[in-house]
Design an enzyme around this catalytic site. Structure first.
Site, PDB file in Angstrom:
ATOM      1  N   ASP A 230     -25.025 -26.419 -14.497  1.00 47.91           N
ATOM      2  CA  ASP A 230     -25.123 -26.053 -13.177  1.00 47.91           C
ATOM      3  C   ASP A 230     -23.978 -24.821 -13.139  1.00 47.91           C
ATOM      4  OD1 ASP A 230     -25.601 -25.532 -10.534  1.00 47.91           O
ATOM      5  OD2 ASP A 230     -24.616 -27.428  -9.842  1.00 47.91           O
ATOM      6  N   CYS A 270     -30.789 -26.516 -11.946  1.00 48.37           N
ATOM      7  CA  CYS A 270     -31.103 -26.499 -10.706  1.00 48.37           C
ATOM      8  C   CYS A 270     -31.536 -24.968 -10.103  1.00 48.37           C
ATOM      9  CB  CYS A 270     -30.350 -27.094  -9.577  1.00 48.37           C
ATOM     10  SG  CYS A 270     -28.896 -26.435  -9.220  1.00 48.37           S
TER      11      CYS A 270
HETATM   12  N1   CP Z   1     -31.494 -25.378  -6.448  1.00 46.92           N
HETATM   13  C1   CP Z   1     -31.425 -24.993  -5.109  1.00 46.92           C
HETATM   14  O1   CP Z   1     -31.214 -25.812  -4.425  1.00 46.92           O
HETATM   15  O2   CP Z   1     -31.664 -23.825  -4.840  1.00 46.92           O
HETATM   16  P1   CP Z   1     -31.182 -23.047  -3.288  1.00 46.92           P
HETATM   17  O3   CP Z   1     -29.639 -23.110  -3.280  1.00 46.92           O
HETATM   18  O4   CP Z   1     -31.892 -21.500  -3.604  1.00 46.92           O
HETATM   19  O5   CP Z   1     -31.725 -23.721  -2.491  1.00 46.92           O
HETATM   20  N1  NVA Z   2     -23.733 -27.047  -7.278  1.00 48.14           N
HETATM   21  C1  NVA Z   2     -24.645 -25.890  -6.722  1.00 48.14           C
HETATM   22  C2  NVA Z   2     -25.869 -26.157  -6.678  1.00 48.14           C
HETATM   23  C3  NVA Z   2     -26.590 -24.912  -6.026  1.00 48.14           C
HETATM   24  C4  NVA Z   2     -27.996 -25.341  -5.867  1.00 48.14           C
HETATM   25  C5  NVA Z   2     -23.788 -25.522  -5.247  1.00 48.14           C
HETATM   26  O1  NVA Z   2     -23.521 -26.248  -4.596  1.00 48.14           O
HETATM   27  O2  NVA Z   2     -23.667 -24.272  -5.228  1.00 48.14           O
END
Ligand code: CP
Ligand code: NVA
Length: 310
Positions: A230, A270
């Site tokens: 991530d 993600c």
């Molecule tokens: N993975 C995810 O939650 O993507 P967004 O931040 O674009 O919603």
């Molecule tokens: N760890 C990341 C996830 C984004 C979907 C954030 O919080 O920005």
């Protein structure tokens, strides 16, 4: 069948292993029905407040479409609309629940969504906080099940920042009986209380899960079935980006790291991905990368959750 009507989803720690299985089974069934254009609106006439205090692509689009499929009217709001103009959380929630039957919220402090849930008489869904991202991990568990056939006993290695994704992966992995290994630089580990909570879940329900922390990504991924990364700087941490890029040097998921995993291992993220930082193009674009399956499964997992709680 689990009765989840009216239930909140603030963290995956809110679920039992049976609840999780019910959501994943419903998600898979609805996914297949959806492909056959056999949609069944189950909540016609209801409305949902979808509130985004942070940006979103996947979560916003997938929740809007999930609502549409279920016959639920989605109302999307940003920071200008809700929790603005000094209106208290209490008053905002009391107003919203006169209009909508579910509140979906993406926000910063996890305590904000806890306060919303405390005041709300309608179910509240966490669409990401600084500490947890349960909807993403429901989709991720569905994706792993599709690619690996099962969840129990699967070895998952997370490489990077001990953040909201890490916390939810540990809780979800604990419920599902997975072996979750987390490799972070020193000082970027997941929160100790969340590690403890995940270990308690594994012990309480006897799921057989294990949670292990490492600082060496090469050790963490050895022979694993799933490699996850991530962003190194989550939303709200933009000012720390340069410092974090330095701190996470050596934590990029590259082909040589993937070679240490099982030969049939999948790569997950993600999204949004920062290509060249936490993952290289050669990995995220490889045939073993399932990142767009994860994105699609957001729709199926969230539609399943909404259909169970509404
Ligand atoms: N993975 C995810 O939650 O993507 P967004 O931040 O674009 O919603
Ligand atoms: N760890 C990341 C996830 C984004 C979907 C954030 O919080 O920005």
């Amino acid at each position: 069948m689990q009765n989840l009507v009216g239930r909140d989803l603030l963290t995956l720690g809110d679920l039992t292993p049976d609840d999780l299985q019910a959501v994943l089974i419903r998600a898979k069934a609805q996914k297949l029905a959806h492909r056959n254009a056999n949609k069944a609106p189950v909540a016609t006439g209801k409305s949902a407040a979808l509130i985004f205090m942070k940006p979103s692509l996947r979560t916003r689009v997938s929740f809007e479409l999930a609502c549409r499929d279920l016959g639920v009217h989605p109302i999307v709001m940003g920071p200008q609309d809700a929790f603005s103009r000094s209106e208290t959380v209490h008053d905002t929630v009391k107003v919203l629940e006169r209009y909508v039957q579910v509140i979906v919220l993406r926000t910063f402090a996890h305590s904000h969504i806890e306060e919303v849930a405390k005041h709300a008489s309608v179910p509240v869904v966490n669409a990401l906080t600084d500490d947890y991202h349960p909807c993403q991990v429901l989709a991720d568990l569905l994706t792993i099940k599709e690619h690996k056939g099962s969840l129990a006993g699967i070895k998952m290695a997370y490489v990077g920042d001990g953040n909201n994704m890490t916390h939810s992966l540990m809780l979800g992995g604990a419920l599902a009986g997975m072996h979750v290994t987390v490799a972070t630089p020193v000082g970027y580990e997941p929160r100790a209380d969340v590690v403890t909570r995940a270990q308690q879940i594994a012990a309480t329900y006897g799921t057989g899960a294990s949670i292990t922390l490492h600082n060496d990504p090469r050790e963490a991924v050895a022979s694993c079935d799933v490699v996850v990364s991530d962003t190194w700087a989550s939303m709200g941490q933009e000012a720390e980006h340069a410092q974090r890029v330095q701190a996470f040097s050596g934590y990029t998921v590259d082909p040589s790291l993937m070679e240490r995993a099982d030969s049939r291992a999948i790569f997950m993220h993600c999204l949004p991905a920062h290509r060249g930082e936490e993952v290289l193009d050669e990995v995220i674009d490889a045939p073993y990368s399932v990142v767009f399956d994860e994105a699609e499964n957001r729709l199926h997992a969230q539609r399943a959750w909404l259909s169970l709680v509404l």
